[in-house]
Design an enzyme around this catalytic site. Structure first.
Site, PDB file in Angstrom:
ATOM      1  CG  ASP A  30      -1.905   1.365   1.224  1.00 32.26           C
ATOM      2  OD1 ASP A  30      -3.379   0.898   0.844  1.00 32.26           O
ATOM      3  OD2 ASP A  30      -1.341   2.551   1.114  1.00 32.26           O
ATOM      4  CG  ASN A  87     -12.019  -0.603   3.800  1.00 37.28           C
ATOM      5  OD1 ASN A  87     -12.673  -1.035   4.841  1.00 37.28           O
ATOM      6  ND2 ASN A  87     -10.816   0.374   3.577  1.00 37.28           N
ATOM      7  CB  VAL A  96      -9.577   1.811  -4.983  1.00 34.80           C
ATOM      8  CG1 VAL A  96      -8.616   1.996  -6.561  1.00 34.80           C
ATOM      9  CG2 VAL A  96      -7.549   3.119  -4.521  1.00 34.80           C
ATOM     10  CG  HIS A 100      -8.581  -2.482  -2.838  1.00 33.43           C
ATOM     11  ND1 HIS A 100     -10.072  -1.661  -3.338  1.00 33.43           N
ATOM     12  CD2 HIS A 100      -8.429  -2.094  -1.242  1.00 33.43           C
ATOM     13  CE1 HIS A 100      -9.881  -0.557  -2.534  1.00 33.43           C
ATOM     14  NE2 HIS A 100      -9.273  -1.362  -0.604  1.00 33.43           N
ATOM     15  CG  HIS A 102      -6.468  -2.665   3.351  1.00 27.69           C
ATOM     16  ND1 HIS A 102      -6.147  -2.099   2.722  1.00 27.69           N
ATOM     17  CD2 HIS A 102      -8.374  -2.704   2.973  1.00 27.69           C
ATOM     18  CE1 HIS A 102      -6.917  -0.405   2.480  1.00 27.69           C
ATOM     19  NE2 HIS A 102      -7.955  -1.119   1.672  1.00 27.69           N
TER      20      HIS A 102
END
Ligand code: DGP
Length: 113
Positions: A30, A87, A96, A100, A102
């Protein structure tokens, strides 16, 4: 998708520190780390968010978790633990819109990082 930052990372149009890649998944550091280890795992298929998942995406999402486990082991996170976060949407804090996950670890995390 032409205007998607993460699709551009997949295509190497935007540089990133890639830590894992296979035919369907890529993982990279990240750019704005919130923990000592902060890696993003994404499917190469453009899926905007968890809310857009289809039945046929189940396998790649499962494989993302297996890739996260492998990366966590390689980064020495397995013993003390780590967090995998997705998220979803505006209220979920998604910035974004290419789904994805994390992978966060390397230190004790608060309830929200
Ligand atoms: P989220 O809020 O869940 O949508 O998280 C998006 C994450 O993406 C955020 O932690 C920062 C990261 N990010 C945004 N743009 C880039 C980029 O160009 N390169 C990398 N490596 N990470 C990015």
């Amino acid at each position: 998708m032409s205007d998607c930052i993460f699709c551009k990372i997949i295509e190497r149009e935007i540089p990133s520190a890639i830590v894992y890649e296979d035919d369907d998944i890529i993982a990279f550091e990240d750019v704005n780390p919130l923990a000592k280890v902060h890696i993003l795992l994404i499917p190469k298929k453009h899926i905007a968010s968890a809310a857009e998942l289809r039945e046929e995406d189940g396998a790649v999402i499962g494989r993302i978790y297996l890739a996260a486990k492998k990366i966590a082991e390689e980064k020495g996170l397995a013993e003390d633990g780590y967090r995998i976060v997705n998220n979803c949407g505006k209220n979920g804090g998604q910035e974004v819109f290419h789904i994805h996950f994390h992978l966060l670890g390397g230190e004790k995390l608060g309830l929200f990082v």
